[in-house]
Design a protein around this motif. Structure first.
Motif, PDB file in Angstrom:
ATOM      1  N   UNK A  56       0.799  -1.303   0.110  1.00  0.00           N
ATOM      2  CA  UNK A  56      -0.009  -0.174  -0.062  1.00  0.00           C
ATOM      3  C   UNK A  56       0.948   1.404  -0.085  1.00  0.00           C
ATOM      4  N   UNK A  57       0.740   2.225  -0.980  1.00  0.00           N
ATOM      5  CA  UNK A  57       1.448   3.451  -1.008  1.00  0.00           C
ATOM      6  C   UNK A  57       0.335   4.214  -0.591  1.00  0.00           C
ATOM      7  N   UNK A  58       0.819   5.560  -0.068  1.00  0.00           N
ATOM      8  CA  UNK A  58       0.158   6.486   0.538  1.00  0.00           C
ATOM      9  C   UNK A  58      -0.774   7.124  -0.572  1.00  0.00           C
ATOM     10  N   UNK A  59      -2.037   7.012   0.044  1.00  0.00           N
ATOM     11  CA  UNK A  59      -3.176   7.618  -0.830  1.00  0.00           C
ATOM     12  C   UNK A  59      -3.624   6.561  -1.888  1.00  0.00           C
ATOM     13  N   UNK A  60      -3.085   5.398  -1.798  1.00  0.00           N
ATOM     14  CA  UNK A  60      -3.807   4.456  -2.804  1.00  0.00           C
ATOM     15  C   UNK A  60      -4.419   3.272  -2.084  1.00  0.00           C
ATOM     16  N   UNK A  61      -4.989   2.434  -2.595  1.00  0.00           N
ATOM     17  CA  UNK A  61      -5.561   1.179  -1.961  1.00  0.00           C
ATOM     18  C   UNK A  61      -4.486  -0.049  -1.980  1.00  0.00           C
ATOM     19  N   UNK A  62      -4.375  -0.748  -1.366  1.00  0.00           N
ATOM     20  CA  UNK A  62      -3.783  -1.912  -1.060  1.00  0.00           C
ATOM     21  C   UNK A  62      -3.987  -2.786  -2.487  1.00  0.00           C
ATOM     22  N   UNK A  63      -2.509  -3.224  -2.947  1.00  0.00           N
ATOM     23  CA  UNK A  63      -2.763  -4.021  -4.153  1.00  0.00           C
ATOM     24  C   UNK A  63      -1.877  -5.239  -3.820  1.00  0.00           C
ATOM     25  N   UNK A  64      -2.231  -6.443  -4.625  1.00  0.00           N
ATOM     26  CA  UNK A  64      -1.582  -7.755  -4.462  1.00  0.00           C
ATOM     27  C   UNK A  64      -0.526  -7.687  -5.166  1.00  0.00           C
ATOM     28  N   UNK A  67      12.059   0.026  -8.166  1.00  0.00           N
ATOM     29  CA  UNK A  67      11.844   1.630  -9.072  1.00  0.00           C
ATOM     30  C   UNK A  67      11.091   2.239  -7.868  1.00  0.00           C
ATOM     31  N   UNK A  68      11.052   3.399  -8.089  1.00  0.00           N
ATOM     32  CA  UNK A  68      10.427   4.459  -7.055  1.00  0.00           C
ATOM     33  C   UNK A  68       8.974   4.098  -6.693  1.00  0.00           C
ATOM     34  N   UNK A  69       8.344   3.508  -7.794  1.00  0.00           N
ATOM     35  CA  UNK A  69       6.906   3.227  -7.666  1.00  0.00           C
ATOM     36  C   UNK A  69       6.658   1.864  -6.650  1.00  0.00           C
ATOM     37  N   UNK A  70       7.626   1.226  -6.393  1.00  0.00           N
ATOM     38  CA  UNK A  70       7.561   0.094  -5.528  1.00  0.00           C
ATOM     39  C   UNK A  70       7.619   0.936  -4.054  1.00  0.00           C
ATOM     40  N   UNK A  71       7.898   1.883  -3.761  1.00  0.00           N
ATOM     41  CA  UNK A  71       7.782   2.673  -2.382  1.00  0.00           C
ATOM     42  C   UNK A  71       6.505   2.342  -2.005  1.00  0.00           C
ATOM     43  N   UNK A  72       6.515   1.755  -0.771  1.00  0.00           N
ATOM     44  CA  UNK A  72       5.162   1.270  -0.171  1.00  0.00           C
ATOM     45  C   UNK A  72       5.555   0.553   1.311  1.00  0.00           C
ATOM     46  N   UNK A  73       4.296   0.337   1.956  1.00  0.00           N
ATOM     47  CA  UNK A  73       4.350  -0.508   2.882  1.00  0.00           C
ATOM     48  C   UNK A  73       3.891  -1.727   2.462  1.00  0.00           C
TER      49      UNK A  73
END
Length: 121
Positions: A39-47, A86-92
């Motif tokens: 889950x990234x800030x402001x986004x839904x959790x994704x598998x 990649x930067x877009x992999x930033x998440x919890x």
């Protein structure tokens, strides 16, 4: 009581690698679906990646070829090897398990507390 705990998050440079671990404990023998969700800030959790009840791995399109899910049944531990970050992999990143793989990402029965992954250029 089933417990799930992730470890291995942290910071990495673009193109770098990290390996996440997920240790499950308790009565887990019947829990055949194990996966990684982020889950990234402001986004839904994704598998991100999951071992289905058939034992085969499946990946979200954006990570296929870069991430590898694996498990050590003897250690009740699930792994996620993340390469070419990649930067877009930033998440919890969360580890989740269930008796059967749920239809929706939020349908897992048991969740870890999450581990932060930050990718910077």
């Amino acid at each position: 009581e089933v417990q799930v705990m992730e470890s291995g998050g942290g910071s990495a440079q673009v193109g770098g690698s990290l390996r996440l671990s997920c240790k499950a404990s308790g009565p887990i023998d019947y829990l055949s679906c194990m996966g990684w969700i982020r889950q990234s800030p402001g986004k839904e959790r994704e598998g991100v990646a999951v071992f289905g009840s058939d034992g085969n791995p499946r990946y979200e399109d954006s990570v296929r070829g870069r991430f590898t899910i694996s498990k050590d049944n003897a250690k009740s531990t699930l792994y996620l090897q993340m390469n070419n970050l990649k930067p877009e992999d930033t998440a919890t990143y969360y580890c989740a398990i269930s008796p059967m793989c749920p239809i929706t990402t939020m349908g897992y029965n048991y969740w870890g507390q999450g581990t932060q992954v930050t990718v910077s250029s």
